[in-house]
Design an enzyme around this catalytic site. Structure first.
Site, PDB file in Angstrom:
ATOM      1  N   ARG B  35       0.824  -1.211   0.000  1.00  0.00           N
ATOM      2  CA  ARG B  35       0.000   0.000   0.000  1.00  0.00           C
ATOM      3  C   ARG B  35       0.858   1.261   0.000  1.00  0.00           C
ATOM      4  O   ARG B  35       0.565   2.218  -0.722  1.00  0.00           O
ATOM      5  CB  ARG B  35      -0.957  -0.028   1.203  1.00  0.00           C
ATOM      6  CG  ARG B  35      -1.854   1.200   1.317  1.00  0.00           C
ATOM      7  CD  ARG B  35      -2.802   1.288   0.117  1.00  0.00           C
ATOM      8  NE  ARG B  35      -3.421   2.602   0.013  1.00  0.00           N
ATOM      9  CZ  ARG B  35      -2.856   3.643  -0.604  1.00  0.00           C
ATOM     10  NH1 ARG B  35      -1.661   3.527  -1.159  1.00  0.00           N
ATOM     11  NH2 ARG B  35      -3.507   4.785  -0.679  1.00  0.00           N
ATOM     12  N   ARG B 100      -6.835  -3.135  -2.787  1.00  0.00           N
ATOM     13  CA  ARG B 100      -8.228  -2.940  -2.412  1.00  0.00           C
ATOM     14  C   ARG B 100      -8.923  -1.789  -3.114  1.00  0.00           C
ATOM     15  O   ARG B 100      -9.999  -1.368  -2.686  1.00  0.00           O
ATOM     16  CB  ARG B 100      -8.358  -2.788  -0.911  1.00  0.00           C
ATOM     17  CG  ARG B 100      -7.482  -1.712  -0.275  1.00  0.00           C
ATOM     18  CD  ARG B 100      -8.213  -0.439  -0.009  1.00  0.00           C
ATOM     19  NE  ARG B 100      -7.416   0.473   0.800  1.00  0.00           N
ATOM     20  CZ  ARG B 100      -7.626   1.783   0.814  1.00  0.00           C
ATOM     21  NH1 ARG B 100      -8.578   2.313   0.068  1.00  0.00           N
ATOM     22  NH2 ARG B 100      -6.875   2.573   1.564  1.00  0.00           N
ATOM     23  N   THR B 144     -16.077  -7.440  -0.143  1.00  0.00           N
ATOM     24  CA  THR B 144     -16.659  -6.122  -0.327  1.00  0.00           C
ATOM     25  C   THR B 144     -18.116  -6.224  -0.761  1.00  0.00           C
ATOM     26  O   THR B 144     -18.500  -7.150  -1.481  1.00  0.00           O
ATOM     27  CB  THR B 144     -15.869  -5.302  -1.382  1.00  0.00           C
ATOM     28  OG1 THR B 144     -16.704  -4.246  -1.891  1.00  0.00           O
ATOM     29  CG2 THR B 144     -15.456  -6.166  -2.554  1.00  0.00           C
ATOM     30  N   SER B 179     -15.808  -4.149 -11.278  1.00  0.00           N
ATOM     31  CA  SER B 179     -14.415  -3.825 -11.618  1.00  0.00           C
ATOM     32  C   SER B 179     -13.589  -5.096 -11.465  1.00  0.00           C
ATOM     33  O   SER B 179     -14.024  -6.066 -10.828  1.00  0.00           O
ATOM     34  CB  SER B 179     -13.854  -2.749 -10.686  1.00  0.00           C
ATOM     35  OG  SER B 179     -13.524  -3.314  -9.427  1.00  0.00           O
ATOM     36  N   TYR B 181     -11.044  -5.387  -9.653  1.00  0.00           N
ATOM     37  CA  TYR B 181     -10.821  -5.542  -8.216  1.00  0.00           C
ATOM     38  C   TYR B 181     -11.985  -6.287  -7.556  1.00  0.00           C
ATOM     39  O   TYR B 181     -11.787  -7.272  -6.853  1.00  0.00           O
ATOM     40  CB  TYR B 181     -10.645  -4.176  -7.543  1.00  0.00           C
ATOM     41  CG  TYR B 181     -11.039  -4.203  -6.088  1.00  0.00           C
ATOM     42  CD1 TYR B 181     -10.227  -4.828  -5.149  1.00  0.00           C
ATOM     43  CD2 TYR B 181     -12.253  -3.654  -5.653  1.00  0.00           C
ATOM     44  CE1 TYR B 181     -10.611  -4.896  -3.817  1.00  0.00           C
ATOM     45  CE2 TYR B 181     -12.624  -3.718  -4.325  1.00  0.00           C
ATOM     46  CZ  TYR B 181     -11.815  -4.340  -3.409  1.00  0.00           C
ATOM     47  OH  TYR B 181     -12.199  -4.417  -2.102  1.00  0.00           O
ATOM     48  N   HIS B 182     -13.197  -5.794  -7.775  1.00  0.00           N
ATOM     49  CA  HIS B 182     -14.340  -6.460  -7.159  1.00  0.00           C
ATOM     50  C   HIS B 182     -14.414  -7.919  -7.613  1.00  0.00           C
ATOM     51  O   HIS B 182     -14.743  -8.815  -6.841  1.00  0.00           O
ATOM     52  CB  HIS B 182     -15.637  -5.727  -7.513  1.00  0.00           C
ATOM     53  CG  HIS B 182     -15.768  -4.377  -6.878  1.00  0.00           C
ATOM     54  ND1 HIS B 182     -15.646  -3.204  -7.586  1.00  0.00           N
ATOM     55  CD2 HIS B 182     -15.996  -4.006  -5.594  1.00  0.00           C
ATOM     56  CE1 HIS B 182     -15.816  -2.165  -6.761  1.00  0.00           C
ATOM     57  NE2 HIS B 182     -16.029  -2.623  -5.555  1.00  0.00           N
ATOM     58  N   LYS B 185     -12.303 -10.304  -5.629  1.00  0.00           N
ATOM     59  CA  LYS B 185     -12.904 -10.710  -4.353  1.00  0.00           C
ATOM     60  C   LYS B 185     -13.967 -11.796  -4.581  1.00  0.00           C
ATOM     61  O   LYS B 185     -14.157 -12.671  -3.730  1.00  0.00           O
ATOM     62  CB  LYS B 185     -13.551  -9.503  -3.665  1.00  0.00           C
ATOM     63  CG  LYS B 185     -12.568  -8.407  -3.270  1.00  0.00           C
ATOM     64  CD  LYS B 185     -11.862  -8.721  -1.963  1.00  0.00           C
ATOM     65  CE  LYS B 185     -11.172  -7.493  -1.400  1.00  0.00           C
ATOM     66  NZ  LYS B 185     -10.474  -7.779  -0.130  1.00  0.00           N
ATOM     67  N   VAL B 211     -15.874   2.262   3.811  1.00  0.00           N
ATOM     68  CA  VAL B 211     -15.480   2.701   5.148  1.00  0.00           C
ATOM     69  C   VAL B 211     -15.201   4.208   5.133  1.00  0.00           C
ATOM     70  O   VAL B 211     -14.650   4.740   4.181  1.00  0.00           O
ATOM     71  CB  VAL B 211     -14.228   1.952   5.618  1.00  0.00           C
ATOM     72  CG1 VAL B 211     -13.865   2.361   7.041  1.00  0.00           C
ATOM     73  CG2 VAL B 211     -14.469   0.444   5.543  1.00  0.00           C
ATOM     74  N   ASN B 240     -14.627  10.274   2.947  1.00  0.00           N
ATOM     75  CA  ASN B 240     -13.354  10.915   3.267  1.00  0.00           C
ATOM     76  C   ASN B 240     -12.931  11.895   2.169  1.00  0.00           C
ATOM     77  O   ASN B 240     -12.393  12.962   2.456  1.00  0.00           O
ATOM     78  CB  ASN B 240     -12.274   9.848   3.488  1.00  0.00           C
ATOM     79  CG  ASN B 240     -12.461   9.109   4.810  1.00  0.00           C
ATOM     80  OD1 ASN B 240     -13.468   9.316   5.506  1.00  0.00           O
ATOM     81  ND2 ASN B 240     -11.525   8.250   5.153  1.00  0.00           N
TER      82      ASN B 240
END
Lengths: 420, 420
Positions: B35, B100, B144, B179, B181-182, B185, B211, B240
Site C-alpha cells: 500500500r 483494495r 466487499t 471492476s 478488483y471487485h 474478491k 469505510v 473521506n
C-alpha cells in the site's frame, strides 16, 4: 471468416481447427504446447501417437489443400496475444488455451495456483487485446459443465431468473464447482461477463460436458491428423478411460458409488458446436452461455454401457472417491440453445464404442497402465510451497496413491469411474 | 487468542490490529508494504502523515504496554506465509492483505492482472498453508459489498435460498461486480467456499461497505498510531474524499447523477466487526458471509450530508461517470448477523464529520489536489501489454483525464462523488 483457435494443438482445439477450416474459414492456430509439456511433467502420454503441429499442418495441406497459420506463444504474455490479434485480425477467437484437467489442478498448491493464474491471466490478456484492438471480435470461450456443480435445482444456460421476496432479477447462474480448475473457469466467466458489460465485447461461454471419442471425419483422413486419446487419471475423461481399461483387461474403476451424473458430448458434436457458435455470433455487449452437452449419464451407467458393448470380459472395481463431489444428487440440465442453432447430436452408441475399442486395441502396446489410477486425494491439501509455477519437464511432486478397495458395499455389477 | 492480521500496516488492518491487541489478543502483523508502494507508484499520499510500522509498533508498546509481532513479506510467496503460520501458530487469521482499490484495478491491463493475481494467489497460498498446517484456524477474509453489484432483488448475507421450477436450493448469492478488483474478491469467495467444502476449513467472508472515518480510540492515542486518510481518486473512499474537497474549498464531485446507493460503515465499527467475527468463529467446514455495513446512502445524499455539516460554502460539480455502474437502481441489503453478534453501529453523524473536518484542516497543507479527479475511464480498456506486474516506484502509465462537466442536467444542489 477469419478465426483464431487458441490451444489449437490440443485434444479438441486441433479437430475444431480442422472442422472450421474444412467449412471454409481461414484459421490461425495459437499454442504454447503446454499440453504436450504436461505429458513430460507427469510421465503420461496419448494412447494414439501425435504428430508435431508442424507435421499436422503439412498433412492437412496435403490432404485438403487448405492452409493453417500457426503462432507459437503463451497467452499469459500479454504482448504476444496482442501482437497475434493485431497481425491476424480475426473476426472470432475460439479459446481452448487453458489447463483443462481438474485432477491436475488438485495435485498440490503449485498446480492449483498455476492452473488459476494460467487460465485467468490468459483470458484477461485476451479480453484486453480484443477490447483495445477490435471490440467486434466474437470471443468463443470454453467453459465446463463442472462450473455448476450439482445443484438441487435445474441447471439453466448460464443465467437464472430469480424471484425473491416479490421481486425478480436475471442473475448469472450461481456456481459451486468442485476443483481449482473448475473454479478457474468460474473466475473466467465472471471476468468475461464484466468485459461484455463494461466494454461492449461479445462473448459465448460454452459450458461443455465430458467429451468422449477420438476421431472426427477430418482427423480420420490421415494418421498424422490424429488428436489425443487420454486415459490416465489426470487428463483421461471417463468414457475414453473405461474403453482403454476394457481393452487392456483392467477393471473399470468407479469412484464412490458411481451415482455421479454428468453431461456428455461426442467429439464430433464438440467441433460442430464450435462452428455453430462462431457462425452465429453473440450481439455486441452480450455474454451468452450455451450448455454444450447432448445427454446426461451416471458414471455407473457409463461403465455398464462400456462393459456391455465390449466383446469380452470386463472386471469391475470400486475406489474410494478421491474427489469432492456428491455421488447421489439431482441433475437436470437445460441444453437446447445449440440444438436450436442446428446441432444434430450423436448420442453415446455401441457403434462409437466399437470404433473406440478398435482404436485402443490398435495402440494398446503404447499404454501405460500405471497412470490410470488416481494418485491425488482432493480432500487433503498438499502445499509444496514453491514460489514459481511448475515448469514443463518437472516431475509430479509427492503423488500419493489413494487407491482403496471398498469391500462391504462392493457389488459385482458396479462399474465406472470418476468424471473428468 | 493468537491472531495474525495480514495487511496489518494498512488503512484498516492497522487499527484492527490495535483493537484486537487492546482487547487482550496476541497479535502478529504481516505486511509487504504494497500500500505504501502504491503511493510511490502513483504520486499520491495519505493526508495524515504515517509513521513507519516499526515506529507504530514501538509507539503502541509505549502507550499500551502491549507487544505486536511483525512479519514482513508477501502472501504471493507461498513459502513465506507457510513459514509465518508455522511459526506464529494463530487461532485466527484476519486477511486484509489485498490490493483494495477498484479504480487502481481499472487503470490498465497491468493493474487488472496484478490485482487479480495478487489477491487470488495470496488467498490461495493462505488456504493451502491453513489446510496443511492446521485446518482449525479460522480465516476472517475481507470481501466487499461491491461483489454483489446492484441487483433488483434484496441482497442477502452471502447465500440465497432459490426456488426454481418447484425445487429449492441454497446457493452462493449470485455476484455481478463492477471492476476487476471487485471480481478478484468474487474469485476469492468462490475459492474459499470450495476450501471449506473440500478440506473442512472454517471461514468468515466479510463483505464490507465503504469505510469512512480515520480514527479509532486506539489510533487517537498518539500521532504515531494514526492510520491512513486517503482522498485521491484511486484509494480515497467517498465520504473521506468529500471531507477533504470541502476543507480544500474544492467542489464536491459527483459521478453521474449521484443516485448510486452504497453500504457504509464507520472505521470504529469495522474494527469491532473484526473482533466479533474472530471471537465467534465459523464452524469447521462452514463458509459464512456477513455483510459488514451499517447503513445505505446514495452518493448524492452523502454529498448533501457532508455539505450541510461543513461550516462554510461548498461548491458542487457533476462529472461524467467514469465507472461501470448504474446510478439509478434498487438497493436493499440484509446486514443483521454482525448486530446479532453484538455490534452497536455508529451511523454517519455530524459529530463524526466535524472531527474529520478538523483532521483534514490540520493536515490541509499536505493535500495534493491534482490527485482528486478521476483519470481512468473504465469503459475503455487500456492494454499496456507488459508482461510483468507493475513494480513499486513505476509511475502511472498513460493516465487519461475523464473530467467532463455536464451542463444541461447540472443542478446547483447536486453534490457527490463515486463510491470507492
Amino acid at each position: 471468416m477469419k478465426i483464431l483457435v487458441l490451444g489449437g494443438d490440443g485434444y479438441l482445439g486441433w479437430p475444431s481447427a480442422l472442422h472450421l477450416s474444412r467449412c471454409g474459414h481461414q484459421i490461425g492456430i495459437v499454442d504454447n504446447f503446454a499440453r504436450r509439456g504436461y505429458d513430460q511433467e507427469l510421465g503420461i502420454a496419448s494412447l494414439v501417437p501425435l504428430a508435431s503441429l508442424r507435421t499436422r499442418v503439412t498433412a492437412w495441406r496435403e490432404v485438403s489443400g487448405l492452409r493453417l497459420e500457426v503462432y507459437e506463444g503463451d497467452l499469459t504474455e500479454a504482448g504476444f496475444i496482442h501482437r497475434v490479434i493485431r497481425a491476424f485480425r480475426p473476426e472470432a477467437v475460439v479459446h481452448f488455451a487453458e489447463q483443462r484437467a481438474a485432477p491436475y489442478s488438485m495435485i498440490d498448491r503449485d498446480h492449483a495456483v498455476y492452473t488459476q493464474v494460467n487460465n485467468v491471466v490468459g483470458t484477461l490478456n485476451l479480453l484486453y487485446a480484443i477490447g483495445e484492438l477490435d471490440r467486434d471480435i466474437h470471443l468463443v470461450k470454453l467453459g465446463t459443465m463442472g462450473e455448476y456443480g450439482t445443484p438441487n435445482i435445474d441447471i439453466e444456460e448460464g443465467w437464472l431468473e430469480v424471484e425473491h421476496k416479490g421481486r425478480t432479477e436475471r442473475v448469472l447462474y450461481p456456481k459451486r464447482p468442485g476443483s481449482f480448475y473448475h473454479l478457474s473457469k468460474v473466475h473466467d466467466s465472471h471476468n468475461i461477463e464484466f468485459a461484455c458489460r463494461a466494454w461492449g465485447l461479445r462473448a459465448t461461454d460454452l459450458n461443455q460436458g465430458i467429451v468422449y471419442g477420438q476421431q472426427t471425419p477430418d482427423t480420420a483422413l490421415d494418421p498424422r491428423l490424429a488428436t489425443r486419446f487420454d486415459y490416465d487419471s489426470l487428463f483421461g475423461t471417463v468414457v475414453n478411460r473405461f474403453v482403454v481399461q476394457a481393452v487392456l483387461g483392467l477393471p473399470l474403476t468407479v469412484y464412490g458409488s458411481g451415482g455421479q451424473t454428468r453431461g456428455l458430448i461426442d467429439i464430433r458434436d464438440t467441433v460442430e458446436c464450435i462452428r455453430l457458435s462462431v457462425e452465429n455470433p453473440a450481439r455486441a455487449g452480450e455474454f451468452r452461455v450455451f450448455n454444450q452437452m447432448t445427454q446426461s449419464m451416471s458414471v455407473l451407467d457409463i461403465a455398464r454401457t462400456v462393459a456391455e458393448a465390449y466383446p469380452g470380459d470386463v472386471e469391475v472395481e470400486r475406489l474410494a472417491n478421491p474427489r469432492v463431489e456428491a455421488d447421489q444428487h439431482y441433475y437436470r440440465v437445460q441444453h437446447s440453445r445449440l440444438t436450436e442453432l442446428g446441432l444434430i447430436p450423436h448420442l453415446l452408441s455401441e457403434t462409437l464404442l466399437t470404433s473406440l475399442f478398435d482404436i485402443a486395441r490398435e495402440h494398446a502396446e503404447r499404454a501405460l497402465p500405471q497412470t490410470i489410477l488416481p494418485q491425488t486425494d482432493w480432500r487433503t491439501p498438499s502445499a509444496t510451497a514453491r514460489t514459481t509455477p511448475p515448469q514443463v519437464g518437472e516431475m509430479l511432486p509427492q503423488a500419493r496413491t489413494v487407491r482403496q478397495r471398498s469391500s462391504a458395499d462392493d457389488t459385482s455389477t458396479a462399474a465406472g469411474s470418476g468424471a473428468p
